[in-house]
Scaffold this active site. Structure first.
Site, short mmCIF file in Angstrom:
data_model
loop_
_atom_site.label_atom_id
_atom_site.label_comp_id
_atom_site.label_asym_id
_atom_site.label_seq_id
_atom_site.Cartn_x
_atom_site.Cartn_y
_atom_site.Cartn_z
N CYS A 21 0.82 -1.07 0.19
CA CYS A 21 0.48 -0.12 -0.30
C CYS A 21 1.12 1.02 0.24
O CYS A 21 1.98 1.17 -0.56
CB CYS A 21 -1.14 -0.08 1.36
SG CYS A 21 0.30 -0.17 2.96
N LYS A 22 0.74 2.23 0.33
CA LYS A 22 0.93 3.33 0.00
C LYS A 22 2.15 3.57 1.17
O LYS A 22 3.48 3.99 1.40
CB LYS A 22 0.92 5.06 0.87
CG LYS A 22 1.34 5.96 0.65
CD LYS A 22 0.43 7.34 0.38
CE LYS A 22 0.94 8.42 0.01
NZ LYS A 22 2.64 8.35 0.41
#
Length: 179
Positions: free
Chosen positions: A135-136
Protein backbone atom coordinates in the site's frame (compact mmCIF):
# COMPACT_ATOMS: atom_id res chain seq x y z
CA UNK A 1 11.32 -7.12 24.30
CA UNK A 2 9.38 -5.49 27.13
CA UNK A 3 5.89 -6.82 27.58
CA UNK A 4 3.00 -4.41 27.77
CA UNK A 5 0.79 -5.11 30.76
CA UNK A 6 -2.75 -5.96 29.78
CA UNK A 7 -5.42 -7.87 31.65
CA UNK A 8 -8.66 -9.68 30.81
CA UNK A 9 -10.65 -6.92 32.54
CA UNK A 10 -9.37 -4.23 30.17
CA UNK A 11 -11.59 -3.01 27.35
CA UNK A 12 -10.54 -3.70 23.79
CA UNK A 13 -10.12 0.07 23.29
CA UNK A 14 -7.60 0.13 26.15
CA UNK A 15 -5.77 -2.89 24.78
CA UNK A 16 -5.64 -1.49 21.24
CA UNK A 17 -4.26 1.76 22.61
CA UNK A 18 -1.43 -0.12 24.32
CA UNK A 19 -0.93 -2.74 21.58
CA UNK A 20 -2.02 -1.29 18.20
CA UNK A 21 -1.40 -4.62 16.44
CA UNK A 22 -3.67 -6.57 18.83
CA UNK A 23 -6.64 -6.66 16.46
CA UNK A 24 -4.52 -8.11 13.65
CA UNK A 25 -3.11 -10.67 16.08
CA UNK A 26 -6.56 -11.67 17.35
CA UNK A 27 -7.78 -12.23 13.83
CA UNK A 28 -4.69 -14.03 12.66
CA UNK A 29 -4.63 -16.52 15.55
CA UNK A 30 -8.27 -16.78 16.67
CA UNK A 31 -10.29 -15.39 13.74
CA UNK A 32 -11.69 -12.69 16.01
CA UNK A 33 -12.20 -9.07 15.01
CA UNK A 34 -11.66 -9.26 11.27
CA UNK A 35 -15.26 -8.85 10.13
CA UNK A 36 -18.72 -8.01 11.44
CA UNK A 37 -19.60 -11.62 12.24
CA UNK A 38 -16.52 -12.13 14.42
CA UNK A 39 -16.11 -8.57 15.67
CA UNK A 40 -16.20 -6.95 19.06
CA UNK A 41 -17.04 -3.58 20.52
CA UNK A 42 -14.36 -1.22 21.85
CA UNK A 43 -16.13 -1.35 25.23
CA UNK A 44 -16.00 -5.17 25.41
CA UNK A 45 -13.44 -6.52 27.83
CA UNK A 46 -10.92 -9.06 26.62
CA UNK A 47 -12.56 -11.59 28.94
CA UNK A 48 -15.93 -10.98 27.21
CA UNK A 49 -14.38 -11.27 23.74
CA UNK A 50 -12.77 -14.58 24.73
CA UNK A 51 -16.03 -15.87 26.21
CA UNK A 52 -18.07 -14.73 23.20
CA UNK A 53 -15.73 -16.60 20.86
CA UNK A 54 -15.27 -19.73 22.99
CA UNK A 55 -11.60 -19.04 23.67
CA UNK A 56 -10.95 -20.78 26.95
CA UNK A 57 -7.25 -20.10 27.45
CA UNK A 58 -7.31 -16.38 28.31
CA UNK A 59 -3.71 -16.36 29.69
CA UNK A 60 -2.50 -17.72 26.33
CA UNK A 61 -4.40 -14.91 24.56
CA UNK A 62 -2.74 -12.35 26.83
CA UNK A 63 0.71 -13.77 26.08
CA UNK A 64 -0.02 -13.84 22.35
CA UNK A 65 -1.22 -10.23 22.30
CA UNK A 66 1.92 -9.16 24.12
CA UNK A 67 3.91 -10.68 21.23
CA UNK A 68 1.73 -9.04 18.55
CA UNK A 69 4.33 -6.46 17.53
CA UNK A 70 6.91 -9.19 17.04
CA UNK A 71 4.45 -11.15 14.89
CA UNK A 72 3.81 -8.08 12.72
CA UNK A 73 7.54 -7.56 12.37
CA UNK A 74 8.02 -11.11 11.08
CA UNK A 75 5.33 -10.53 8.45
CA UNK A 76 6.94 -7.39 7.01
CA UNK A 77 9.58 -7.52 4.32
CA UNK A 78 11.96 -4.80 3.18
CA UNK A 79 11.65 -3.43 -0.37
CA UNK A 80 15.25 -4.44 -1.10
CA UNK A 81 14.43 -8.07 -0.28
CA UNK A 82 11.34 -8.05 -2.50
CA UNK A 83 13.37 -6.50 -5.32
CA UNK A 84 16.02 -9.22 -4.86
CA UNK A 85 13.31 -11.91 -5.08
CA UNK A 86 11.98 -10.33 -8.27
CA UNK A 87 15.45 -9.95 -9.81
CA UNK A 88 16.23 -13.60 -8.99
CA UNK A 89 13.03 -14.71 -10.73
CA UNK A 90 11.53 -16.09 -7.52
CA UNK A 91 7.85 -16.89 -7.71
CA UNK A 92 5.79 -14.32 -5.87
CA UNK A 93 2.67 -12.26 -6.31
CA UNK A 94 3.01 -8.58 -5.59
CA UNK A 95 -0.46 -7.27 -4.84
CA UNK A 96 -1.32 -3.60 -4.36
CA UNK A 97 -4.18 -3.20 -1.88
CA UNK A 98 -4.73 0.51 -2.55
CA UNK A 99 -7.92 1.71 -4.26
CA UNK A 100 -7.76 2.33 -8.01
CA UNK A 101 -7.60 6.13 -7.61
CA UNK A 102 -4.42 5.82 -5.53
CA UNK A 103 -2.85 3.32 -7.92
CA UNK A 104 -3.56 5.78 -10.76
CA UNK A 105 -1.51 8.43 -8.94
CA UNK A 106 1.52 6.19 -8.50
CA UNK A 107 1.80 2.58 -9.65
CA UNK A 108 4.11 0.03 -8.08
CA UNK A 109 5.92 -1.72 -10.95
CA UNK A 110 5.03 -5.40 -11.20
CA UNK A 111 2.12 -5.17 -8.79
CA UNK A 112 -1.39 -6.31 -9.57
CA UNK A 113 -4.32 -4.51 -7.95
CA UNK A 114 -6.20 -6.50 -5.33
CA UNK A 115 -9.57 -7.49 -6.79
CA UNK A 116 -11.82 -6.94 -3.79
CA UNK A 117 -14.87 -8.05 -5.79
CA UNK A 118 -13.43 -11.54 -6.35
CA UNK A 119 -11.62 -12.48 -3.15
CA UNK A 120 -12.24 -16.19 -3.76
CA UNK A 121 -9.55 -16.21 -6.47
CA UNK A 122 -6.97 -15.54 -3.76
CA UNK A 123 -8.41 -17.97 -1.23
CA UNK A 124 -8.09 -20.71 -3.87
CA UNK A 125 -4.32 -20.16 -4.16
CA UNK A 126 -2.01 -22.71 -2.54
CA UNK A 127 -1.61 -21.77 1.11
CA UNK A 128 2.18 -21.64 0.73
CA UNK A 129 2.05 -19.09 -2.12
CA UNK A 130 4.48 -16.24 -1.56
CA UNK A 131 2.40 -13.09 -1.63
CA UNK A 132 3.65 -9.58 -0.90
CA UNK A 133 0.96 -7.00 -0.23
CA UNK A 134 1.69 -3.32 -0.69
CA UNK A 135 0.00 0.00 0.00
CA UNK A 136 1.27 3.56 0.38
CA UNK A 137 2.83 3.26 3.85
CA UNK A 138 2.67 -0.42 4.82
CA UNK A 139 -0.23 -0.17 7.29
CA UNK A 140 -3.15 -1.32 5.12
CA UNK A 141 -1.06 -4.04 3.51
CA UNK A 142 -0.14 -5.38 6.94
CA UNK A 143 -3.85 -5.70 7.75
CA UNK A 144 -4.41 -7.61 4.51
CA UNK A 145 -1.38 -9.86 5.08
CA UNK A 146 -2.67 -10.67 8.59
CA UNK A 147 -6.09 -11.45 7.12
CA UNK A 148 -4.54 -13.93 4.70
CA UNK A 149 -2.34 -15.42 7.45
CA UNK A 150 -5.53 -15.84 9.48
CA UNK A 151 -6.90 -17.88 6.59
CA UNK A 152 -3.96 -20.27 6.66
CA UNK A 153 -1.53 -18.64 4.23
CA UNK A 154 2.03 -19.28 5.40
CA UNK A 155 4.15 -17.05 3.15
CA UNK A 156 2.35 -13.71 3.16
CA UNK A 157 4.19 -10.46 3.68
CA UNK A 158 3.55 -6.75 3.87
CA UNK A 159 5.93 -4.43 2.05
CA UNK A 160 7.60 -2.58 4.92
CA UNK A 161 7.05 1.14 4.47
CA UNK A 162 4.89 0.50 1.40
CA UNK A 163 5.20 2.44 -1.82
CA UNK A 164 6.89 5.29 0.06
CA UNK A 165 9.77 2.98 1.05
CA UNK A 166 9.91 1.42 -2.43
CA UNK A 167 10.26 4.91 -3.90
CA UNK A 168 13.04 5.90 -1.47
CA UNK A 169 14.96 2.60 -1.64
CA UNK A 170 14.32 1.17 -5.11
CA UNK A 171 12.74 3.57 -7.63
CA UNK A 172 12.78 7.32 -7.02
CA UNK A 173 10.89 7.95 -10.28
CA UNK A 174 7.59 6.86 -8.65
CA UNK A 175 5.57 9.98 -7.84
CA UNK A 176 4.76 10.87 -4.24
CA UNK A 177 1.19 11.76 -3.41
CA UNK A 178 -0.86 12.78 -0.40
CA UNK A 179 -3.81 10.71 0.78
Amino acid sequence: MTETTISPEMTMAEILERIPSAQRALFQRYHVGGCSSCGFQPTDTLAKVCADHNILDVPEVLAYLNRAGEIDSKMTVDPTEVKAWMDAGDTLRLIDVRPAEEIAKAALPGAEPLDYSNSQQYMDLPKDSRIVFACKSGARSLDVAAYFAGHGFTAVHSLKGGLDAWRSQIDSSIPDYAL
